[in-house]
Design a protein around this motif. Structure first.
Motif, PDB file in Angstrom:
ATOM      1  N   LEU A   1      -0.734  -2.765  -5.875  1.00  0.00           N
ATOM      2  CA  LEU A   1      -2.514  -3.592  -6.754  1.00  0.00           C
ATOM      3  C   LEU A   1      -3.094  -2.394  -7.072  1.00  0.00           C
ATOM      4  CD1 LEU A   1      -2.837  -6.430  -4.416  1.00  0.00           C
ATOM      5  CD2 LEU A   1      -1.522  -6.554  -6.844  1.00  0.00           C
ATOM      6  N   ILE A   2      -3.498  -1.160  -6.909  1.00  0.00           N
ATOM      7  CA  ILE A   2      -4.197   0.191  -6.933  1.00  0.00           C
ATOM      8  C   ILE A   2      -3.063   0.338  -8.719  1.00  0.00           C
ATOM      9  CG2 ILE A   2      -5.317   1.852  -6.633  1.00  0.00           C
ATOM     10  CD1 ILE A   2      -5.120   1.181  -3.582  1.00  0.00           C
ATOM     11  N   SER A   3      -3.482   0.752  -9.452  1.00  0.00           N
ATOM     12  CA  SER A   3      -3.202   0.957 -10.609  1.00  0.00           C
ATOM     13  C   SER A   3      -2.711   2.407 -10.796  1.00  0.00           C
ATOM     14  CB  SER A   3      -4.957   0.822 -11.680  1.00  0.00           C
ATOM     15  OG  SER A   3      -5.374   2.015 -11.979  1.00  0.00           O
ATOM     16  N   GLU A   4      -1.904   2.624 -11.538  1.00  0.00           N
ATOM     17  CA  GLU A   4      -1.362   4.282 -11.524  1.00  0.00           C
ATOM     18  C   GLU A   4      -2.996   4.855 -12.548  1.00  0.00           C
ATOM     19  OE1 GLU A   4       1.233   7.610 -11.876  1.00  0.00           O
ATOM     20  OE2 GLU A   4       0.662   5.511 -10.888  1.00  0.00           O
ATOM     21  N   ILE A   5      -3.598   4.525 -12.487  1.00  0.00           N
ATOM     22  CA  ILE A   5      -4.575   6.015 -13.122  1.00  0.00           C
ATOM     23  C   ILE A   5      -5.679   6.125 -12.086  1.00  0.00           C
ATOM     24  CG2 ILE A   5      -6.847   5.380 -14.579  1.00  0.00           C
ATOM     25  CD1 ILE A   5      -5.393   3.938 -16.923  1.00  0.00           C
ATOM     26  N   ALA A   6      -5.730   5.258 -11.692  1.00  0.00           N
ATOM     27  CA  ALA A   6      -6.218   4.841  -9.676  1.00  0.00           C
ATOM     28  C   ALA A   6      -5.538   6.509  -9.662  1.00  0.00           C
ATOM     29  CB  ALA A   6      -6.736   3.855  -8.906  1.00  0.00           C
ATOM     30  N   ALA A   7      -4.130   5.913  -9.205  1.00  0.00           N
ATOM     31  CA  ALA A   7      -3.405   6.995  -8.004  1.00  0.00           C
ATOM     32  C   ALA A   7      -2.873   8.184  -8.727  1.00  0.00           C
ATOM     33  CB  ALA A   7      -1.937   6.241  -8.226  1.00  0.00           C
ATOM     34  N   GLN A   8      -3.247   8.353 -10.103  1.00  0.00           N
ATOM     35  CA  GLN A   8      -3.513  10.353 -10.856  1.00  0.00           C
ATOM     36  C   GLN A   8      -4.717  10.356 -10.655  1.00  0.00           C
ATOM     37  OE1 GLN A   8      -1.591  11.747 -12.697  1.00  0.00           O
ATOM     38  NE2 GLN A   8       0.336  10.253 -12.315  1.00  0.00           N
TER      39      GLN A   8
ATOM     40  N   ILE B   1       0.785   7.201  -1.018  1.00  0.00           N
ATOM     41  CA  ILE B   1      -0.373   6.535   0.160  1.00  0.00           C
ATOM     42  C   ILE B   1      -0.332   5.753  -1.196  1.00  0.00           C
ATOM     43  CG2 ILE B   1      -1.934   5.806   1.346  1.00  0.00           C
ATOM     44  CD1 ILE B   1      -2.169   8.251   2.893  1.00  0.00           C
ATOM     45  N   ILE B   2      -1.359   5.790  -2.121  1.00  0.00           N
ATOM     46  CA  ILE B   2      -1.300   4.863  -3.082  1.00  0.00           C
ATOM     47  C   ILE B   2      -0.265   4.264  -4.097  1.00  0.00           C
ATOM     48  CG2 ILE B   2      -3.269   5.071  -5.212  1.00  0.00           C
ATOM     49  CD1 ILE B   2      -4.641   5.346  -3.299  1.00  0.00           C
ATOM     50  N   LYS B   3       1.190   4.614  -4.158  1.00  0.00           N
ATOM     51  CA  LYS B   3       2.115   3.834  -4.969  1.00  0.00           C
ATOM     52  C   LYS B   3       2.257   3.298  -3.602  1.00  0.00           C
ATOM     53  CE  LYS B   3       2.976   5.200  -7.704  1.00  0.00           C
ATOM     54  NZ  LYS B   3       2.756   4.258  -9.266  1.00  0.00           N
ATOM     55  N   LYS B   4       2.480   3.120  -2.605  1.00  0.00           N
ATOM     56  CA  LYS B   4       2.609   2.031  -1.355  1.00  0.00           C
ATOM     57  C   LYS B   4       1.890   0.665  -1.926  1.00  0.00           C
ATOM     58  CE  LYS B   4       4.682   5.734   1.627  1.00  0.00           C
ATOM     59  NZ  LYS B   4       4.958   5.909   2.595  1.00  0.00           N
TER      60      LYS B   4
ATOM     61  N   PHE C   1      -1.191   5.460  10.826  1.00  0.00           N
ATOM     62  CA  PHE C   1       0.008   4.493  10.981  1.00  0.00           C
ATOM     63  C   PHE C   1       0.494   3.408  10.163  1.00  0.00           C
ATOM     64  CE2 PHE C   1      -3.280   6.504  14.194  1.00  0.00           C
ATOM     65  CZ  PHE C   1      -2.433   7.018  15.564  1.00  0.00           C
ATOM     66  N   ASP C   2      -0.385   3.407   9.170  1.00  0.00           N
ATOM     67  CA  ASP C   2      -0.509   1.895   8.309  1.00  0.00           C
ATOM     68  C   ASP C   2      -0.661   2.760   7.319  1.00  0.00           C
ATOM     69  OD1 ASP C   2      -0.137  -0.350   7.036  1.00  0.00           O
ATOM     70  OD2 ASP C   2      -1.379  -1.915   8.212  1.00  0.00           O
ATOM     71  N   ASN C   3       0.229   2.469   5.778  1.00  0.00           N
ATOM     72  CA  ASN C   3      -0.140   2.497   4.816  1.00  0.00           C
ATOM     73  C   ASN C   3      -0.493   1.396   3.875  1.00  0.00           C
ATOM     74  OD1 ASN C   3       1.843   4.694   3.906  1.00  0.00           O
ATOM     75  ND2 ASN C   3       0.368   5.284   5.184  1.00  0.00           N
ATOM     76  N   ASN C   4      -0.630   0.521   4.183  1.00  0.00           N
ATOM     77  CA  ASN C   4      -1.240  -1.151   3.978  1.00  0.00           C
ATOM     78  C   ASN C   4      -2.978  -0.401   3.542  1.00  0.00           C
ATOM     79  OD1 ASN C   4       1.009  -2.336   3.332  1.00  0.00           O
ATOM     80  ND2 ASN C   4       0.761  -2.754   5.411  1.00  0.00           N
ATOM     81  N   ILE C   5      -3.296  -0.771   2.462  1.00  0.00           N
ATOM     82  CA  ILE C   5      -5.312  -0.483   2.415  1.00  0.00           C
ATOM     83  C   ILE C   5      -5.631  -2.107   1.009  1.00  0.00           C
ATOM     84  CG2 ILE C   5      -6.293   0.269  -0.019  1.00  0.00           C
ATOM     85  CD1 ILE C   5      -4.685   2.545   0.196  1.00  0.00           C
TER      86      ILE C   5
END
Length: 373
Positions: A220-227, A214-217, A103-107
């Motif tokens: 503040l979460i790095s691209e490496i973590a998203a990968q 979700i992470i890309k939204k 419901f909410d993509n904010n982490i």
């Protein structure tokens, strides 16, 4: 026994005396640690176990020996209690985050970083914390427990590889969020008690893409973590998903999380399968090194976990049976073993621990997959 302790009949033991030995249950787990002050309730438990005599610290040595024991045992126990508290907080956070993600993509990234940082601090201050992964896990909490365990295992590997604190933080964040996209997969598919159809499997595989989106939204979460979230199912032989990357194209963090993910999945009970022994899981990962997993990272992982992981039941060349209670990272075939069954085939009541590395005449001859203790 030395001159600091005396063997006393339990009928003569009084509350307030200092215990001079560890007391174990029938499975070899420590019930009472040496150095503690005995209470009436402890005495009852000791008697219930059928123990007639125990070691008690002599009065003239109470203070010095009690403090010595507390240094040896209490501090380690305290660390493990802190770590279990940290694990529970991490599990609660990831459960709440994943349940509301539909419901909410904010982490809450600040809270997430604090959680991973706490796990990392615990690992860096306690080499033996990997032991606590052997606790009981609930099948219905699998996704959340699994996320935390994969984070812990990944960080253990990263620490062993010599990563910096900031690198480990990125690795840990990617690891703990690696399955966040599964919340977008229908529950009836995710928890199906039998084999998935080809169509259902295609839907499950999309969790990596869902998770990445979700992470890309969350900037503040790095691209490496998203990968890591996107690529933890990529494989060196190019047969992974979602992009079919091969060895050199896969980020090392994703390679680490891939191993941690499979190891924890294999050693956990699921709705559709029972867990396998840690030894079998390690053997599977070892045989898949090069095709499914990075060879060098597999070597590091085995060094961290040990050929005979903590909790394994083994037979020694002395014909004794024991429980692996600690590993030797530099000599993984020579762990510390707590003897549970003597060479006469009988259960022992006064457990001893054998450091195989320091006893060249002692060796493990086999792993026992099923043993009635």
């Amino acid at each position: 026994m030395d001159n600091r302790t005396s063997k006393i009949n339990v009928e003569n033991v009084k509350a307030g005396m200092i215990l001079g030995q560890n007391i174990y249950d029938n499975n070899g787990n420590i019930l009472l640690s040496k150095g503690i002050k005995i209470r009436d309730s402890y005495l009852k438990k000791i008697k219930d176990l059928g123990i007639d005599e125990i070691l008690i610290v002599n009065e003239e040595n109470d203070d010095s020996y009690s403090n010595h024991c507390k240094t040896m045992y209490h501090d380690n126990s305290h660390k493990k209690i802190i770590f279990e508290k940290t694990r529970r907080e991490a599990k609660d956070f990831i459960e709440k985050t994943m349940k509301k993600i539909y419901f909410d993509n904010n982490i809450d990234v600040e809270r997430l970083k604090n959680i991973v940082s706490n796990i990392l601090d615990n690992l860096l201050s306690n080499d033996e914390v990997i032991i606590s992964l052997e606790n009981l896990r609930k099948v219905d909490d699998y996704t959340f427990e699994h996320s935390v365990n994969v984070c812990i295992l990944s960080l253990v590997i990263g620490i062993s590889l010599g990563y910096s604190y900031d690198e480990l933080l990125d690795l840990g964040i990617g690891a703990i969020l690696h399955d966040i996209g599964k919340m977008m997969v229908p529950k009836e598919i995710l928890n199906k008690p039998g084999p998935l159809t080809a169509e259902e499997y295609d839907i499950v595989k999309k969790h990596t893409i869902y998770g990445y989106e979700i992470i890309k939204k969350n900037s503040l979460i790095s691209e490496i973590a998203a990968q890591v979230v996107l690529s933890h199912h990529e494989r060196p032989d190019g047969c992974g998903y979602p992009q079919g990357k091969s060895l050199d194209d896969i980020h090392c963090y994703s390679k680490i999380v891939a191993i941690a993910d499979v190891y924890d999945a294999l050693t956990s009970n699921r709705t559709y399968k029972s867990k396998v022994d840690a030894y079998e899981a390690l053997e599977y990962i070892r045989t898949m090194a090069g095709s499914q997993f990075d060879k060098e990272i597999v070597k590091e992982f085995i060094k961290c976990i040990g050929i005979y992981p903590v909790g394994s039941i083994v037979r020694l060349n002395t014909n004794e049976v024991g429980l692996v209670v600690d590993i030797n990272k530099f000599k993984p075939n020579k762990p510390i073993v707590r003897i549970l069954i003597g060479n006469d085939g009988r259960k022992v009541t006064d457990y001893i621990e054998v450091d195989i590395n320091k006893n060249p005449d002692v060796a493990i001859t086999s792993l026992i997959h099923e043993y009635k203790l």
